[in-house]
Design an enzyme around this catalytic site. Sequence first.
Site, short mmCIF file in Angstrom:
data_model
loop_
_atom_site.label_atom_id
_atom_site.label_comp_id
_atom_site.label_asym_id
_atom_site.label_seq_id
_atom_site.Cartn_x
_atom_site.Cartn_y
_atom_site.Cartn_z
N THR A 140 -17.42 56.15 -0.29
CA THR A 140 -16.98 56.84 0.92
C THR A 140 -15.57 57.31 0.63
OG1 THR A 140 -18.32 55.59 2.51
CG2 THR A 140 -16.24 56.36 3.32
N ARG B 153 -31.34 57.21 7.83
CA ARG B 153 -30.37 56.11 7.93
C ARG B 153 -28.93 56.64 8.13
NH1 ARG B 153 -25.52 54.43 5.12
NH2 ARG B 153 -25.35 52.20 5.35
N GLY C 49 -24.91 55.11 8.43
CA GLY C 49 -24.07 53.93 8.24
C GLY C 49 -22.93 53.87 9.23
N ASP C 50 -21.88 53.17 8.83
CA ASP C 50 -20.74 52.97 9.73
C ASP C 50 -19.77 54.14 9.75
OD1 ASP C 50 -20.21 52.29 6.98
OD2 ASP C 50 -18.24 51.60 7.63
N1 ASP Z 1 -19.98 52.74 4.41
C1 ASP Z 1 -20.85 53.70 3.78
C2 ASP Z 1 -22.20 53.64 4.45
O1 ASP Z 1 -22.67 52.55 4.75
C3 ASP Z 1 -21.02 53.48 2.32
C4 ASP Z 1 -19.80 53.04 1.57
O2 ASP Z 1 -18.69 53.15 2.08
O3 ASP Z 1 -19.91 52.59 0.43
O4 ASP Z 1 -22.81 54.66 4.63
#
Ligand code: ASP
Length: 354
Positions: free
Chosen positions: A218, A246, A248-249
């Site tokens: 990220t 999907r 993510g955060d």
């Molecule tokens: N946080 C990101 C996600 O879950 C991935 C990452 O930061 O490695 O999509």
Amino acid sequence: MMRGLAIAALLMMALASACQHVPAERAQGPAWSLALHGGAGVIERASMTSDQEADYRAALAAAAAHGGDMLARGVSAIDVVEAVARLMEDDPRFNAGRGAVFTAEGRNELDASIMNGATLEAGAVAGLTATRNPISAARAVMDRSPHVMLSGPGADAFAASLGLDQVGPDYFFTEHRWAALERALRAQGATPPPRPAWAPAPDGAPQSPAADEPSRGTIGVVARDQDGDMAAATSTGGLSGKRWGRVGDAPIIGAGVYAQNGVCAISATGAGEYFIRLAIARSICALIEFTNASAQSAADALIQERLAALGGTGGVIVLGPDGEAAFSLNTPGMYRASFAAGEDAPTVAIFADE
Ligand code: ASP
């Protein structure tokens, strides 16, 4: 009469406690500051050549220097985090924008978010496939829509309607991410999708800067400007081989991003499912706001204790009330840098022991 006095007393107490949250002496710090990350994970010295490592360090330093130069010229924190995030999205080394990981179907689905600590306004996008710079789409959601979060084709259409650059899927394609998807799916016993017809012709040996960490990453930027305004931005391609839309955060306000003037600016990276469940960014901010914790101890409480206890991995970059940068990670590495007024050059680090 008694009631009036009681209310006045309560108001005085509330005011006093509001002042306690951010004591004046803590809100000084450098005239401006910023921190950024390019993802956390199994990033180890042994998995990188010295050239690859130097290349990453140079890219992180250049991004931080660019943001520092803007802040020194008086540009606002919100404009700086967007500009630096765009730079990192355009850089194929990082899992955001160009260079994003692939879904199991062989597409790139991009998530991003931005928050203005001066106003608590925020914008986020999820599952973009055509907008070149997802962070600018998130900014447009914040500034030019009545909403906080848009997703999928509607979010791309919104960005296109405002004139944000739209690109074909080949723009996001990188050889090392494609190779990483094939490796990951084969390791799961699944058959990789055929190389897309729109993919550019193979350009030789896949170049993976961190070959052992193909699955995620990220980018994130946090800044405090000369007016004391704070902002945060996060952008990602998510997890390699992700399915079913999907998310993510990274685009979840309070999980992958948060900013509040005088308290915090935070961007997260790691296993998003854990960061969402712990509302990591807002929790760190709340610790600073309500318990007067330092940025470092608040970040460590969430990353080293809560996240680790749940079995999650990742890291955060934090600017505290005074603009001092803190980093916390429970992975072997996190690409990161910080820069503040009065410093000659950005400080760059990759490995956990730096
Ligand atoms: N946080 C990101 C996600 O879950 C991935 C990452 O930061 O490695 O999509």
